[in-house]
Design an enzyme around this catalytic site. Structure first.
Site, PDB file in Angstrom:
ATOM      1  N   ASP A 166       0.833  -1.190   0.000  1.00  0.00           N
ATOM      2  CA  ASP A 166       0.000   0.000   0.000  1.00  0.00           C
ATOM      3  C   ASP A 166       0.871   1.245   0.000  1.00  0.00           C
ATOM      4  OD1 ASP A 166      -3.110  -0.310   1.903  1.00  0.00           O
ATOM      5  OD2 ASP A 166      -2.578  -0.899  -0.129  1.00  0.00           O
ATOM      6  N   LYS A 188      -1.378   1.124  -8.089  1.00  0.00           N
ATOM      7  CA  LYS A 188      -1.218   1.246  -9.536  1.00  0.00           C
ATOM      8  C   LYS A 188      -1.772   0.058 -10.300  1.00  0.00           C
ATOM      9  CE  LYS A 188       2.819   4.281  -9.274  1.00  0.00           C
ATOM     10  NZ  LYS A 188       4.223   4.485  -9.663  1.00  0.00           N
TER      11      LYS A 188
END
Length: 370
Positions: A166, A188
């Site tokens: 994260d 992403k």
């Protein structure tokens, strides 16, 4: 505790014991004979600790053990001991034991230095017979400072073949990984017909089923307003072995880093942790803001920077004192930590930046400079 952890059957002879030892005895983890030492007590033992506050008794115990060829440690006199207890540390399957010619303080110092270098990776201890078995570890890494990850979390992270991280996880922890570890930035992952969380679950399960050991690394604790339960369910449903390693939740660690005890004695007897990512009045909100407004306890708000004005308004409308002290702790436990003070009435117009923990209540007025 070390003897019990090693599987020893422990018999304790002592007229009195500490509370901890008494609890061990009551739980049946050791056998306590409540009396002074007597000749013959060492018979049948493999290892004896003479740790009374009477040197004469210790000497007698040691002499009897020596006569029976039993290893005996005297806690009061290293030179007179037939054996010494080594200073021991263990990390990632490696145990280190240090002797320093009977000097326990020196042995402990060397042990700590070696253990620290093992944990940091400065001393490499490569595995020659394979790494961790395939599966997933869900690890909470703490609220900001990389050093706040638990030893178990760090141990498993060092074994990872894939790390799904994260953006709020301490990025310095990624520097500890070997060059061949696959690092997946959860922020992403591509969008599509799946939500981001479904993509994260899919990546973890896919890599684990392919025979790799996956670490899901999250800031704070993934089971406090995180998606830890969903990730756990995804692994269980796919038949993937999974381990949960709790982390320090920012809901408690954030205030503590600012000198605030959310349940300081004599001030408050309860605290409530609330997510603020949905404002009061929103159809998606499951928070009873009216009940919280009437509470005398501490309120800890996570993910509430955006909606802080609406939350303050709802609390005041429900009866919470507009003058209630508030502390906003930003970037808790990091070098960029900032603590801002205001009242509940001022919260909506006060400066606040994500990530932040907002503390409302009397304990917030007890903020201390650390």
């Amino acid at each position: 505790p070390r003897l019990l952890e090693a599987g020893a059957r422990v018999r304790l002879v002592a007229p009195e014991v500490t509370t901890t030892l008494g609890d061990y005895a009551e739980a049946g983890e050791l056998h306590w004979e409540r009396r002074p030492w007597a000749s013959g007590d060492t018979a049948g033992a493999w290892f004896v600790l003479a740790a009374t506050d009477d040197p004469a008794v210790n000497a007698a115990v040691a002499a009897e053990a020596e006569a029976d060829r039993i290893w005996c440690v005297r806690a009061d006199d290293a030179e007179a001991s037939g054996a010494w207890t080594l200073a021991r540390a263990a990390f990632d399957g490696v145990s280190v034991a240090v002797a320093a010619s009977g000097d326990p303080g020196r042995a402990a110092a060397v042990r700590d230095a070696v253990a620290e270098r093992l944990r940091s990776g400065e001393i490499d201890a490569p595995r020659t017979r394979g790494g961790h078995a395939p599966g997933v570890a869900l690890i909470g890494a703490g609220p900001g400072d990389a050093d706040l990850i638990t030893l178990r979390g760090l141990e498993l992270l060092r074994q990872a073949e894939v790390v799904v991280s994260d953006r709020l996880a301490p990025q310095a922890l990624l520097d500890l990984l070997a060059d061949d570890v696959e690092v997946v930035d959860a922020a992403k992952l591509p969008y599509g017909r799946h939500t981001t969380q479904e993509q994260i679950n899919a990546v973890m399960v896919e890599r684990a089923l392919a025979g790799r050991f996956v670490v899901r690394l999250k800031g704070g604790d993934g089971f406090v307003f995180g998606r830890g339960a969903e990730e756990l369910d995804a692994c269980i449903e796919a038949g993937v072995p999974v381990e949960v390693v709790p982390g320090l939740s920012s809901s408690i660690a954030g205030p503590a880093a600012a000198g605030i005890s959310v349940t300081e004695r004599g001030i408050v007897h309860d605290f409530t942790v609330v997510t603020g990512h949905v404002p009061p009045g929103d159809a998606k909100s499951r928070v009873n803001w009216d009940a919280l407004a009437k509470s005398n306890g501490t309120l800890v708000l996570l993910m509430a920077v955006k909606n802080r004005a609406a939350i303050a308004e709802a609390l005041i409308a429900g009866g919470r004192d507009a003058g209630s002290p508030v502390r906003v702790v930003e970037n808790a436990t990091t070098k960029n930590q900032t603590v801002r003070a205001c009242t509940l009435a001022e919260l909506g117009s006060s400066e606040a930046h994500h990530p932040a923990v907002i503390v409302i209540g009397a304990v917030a007025g007890r903020g201390r400079e650390l």
